[in-house]
Design an enzyme around this catalytic site. Sequence first.
Site, short mmCIF file in Angstrom:
data_model
loop_
_atom_site.label_atom_id
_atom_site.label_comp_id
_atom_site.label_asym_id
_atom_site.label_seq_id
_atom_site.Cartn_x
_atom_site.Cartn_y
_atom_site.Cartn_z
N CYS A 171 0.68 -1.13 -0.01
CA CYS A 171 -0.02 -0.23 -0.04
C CYS A 171 1.17 1.36 0.06
CB CYS A 171 -1.07 -0.08 1.25
SG CYS A 171 -2.20 -1.32 0.99
N VAL A 172 1.79 1.21 0.81
CA VAL A 172 2.64 2.46 0.77
C VAL A 172 3.51 2.51 -0.80
CG1 VAL A 172 4.90 3.51 1.50
CG2 VAL A 172 3.18 2.45 3.21
#
Length: 234
Positions: A171-172
């Site tokens: 997700c990052v």
Amino acid sequence: MAFDAELDAALSAAFGKASELYQRNGFQRRVGFGRRPALINVDLANAWTRPGNPFTCEKIDEEIIPGVQALLAACRRNGHPVVHVTTCYQVTDRASDATDMGLWHQKIPVEVVAQDKPDLWAIDSRIEPVPGEQVLIKKRASAFHGTYLAGFLRANNVDTILVTGVTASACVRTTLCDGLAEGFRTIAVKECIGDRVPGAVAWNLFDIDAKFADVEPLSRCIAYLDDVGTRAAA
């Protein structure tokens, strides 16, 4: 601990060789800091930050939460926008055609963060939002995919995003990739990004720094937030 030290040493040696190759071919350039920053905290919700969950990540208590607290303090004293991102799903029946999990549930247990379990997808109380800060719910890995994030940032004249959170490998990373694609200067705050698997943070931050964002230490990011805030006030 011995395994972690050996892994870090092996990765450092590999990164040194890879850096030579990257730099020889024009990679690892700097995107730089801009004039108007925003802080994007990705999935720092209880399902990721508290123990005992499938999504629980490492180094949350000793490194990531204290670092994000310092970033939040800098943003709040300078009036910089803050977006807290979390993930949850309304329909967690994997057999239903109406599920908002899409096909992601075929790979990972996203049904854990069901909308009717807000204690799991709520932002960690140690970094809880204050009035005026956004709480954005996403359905996919990237905080930009299918959300209003880019429009919100542009409406606030933001040109630089400082990204924290979990995970470095999913997700990052996708948030940083999409942020650059959307035209924002992308900064990954080194001490404030985590993952579940040993070596995942080091590898992903190395590769992100080569291609998609500048990986910067927490101290420099805080100094930047204060400096740009002071200049804006003047």
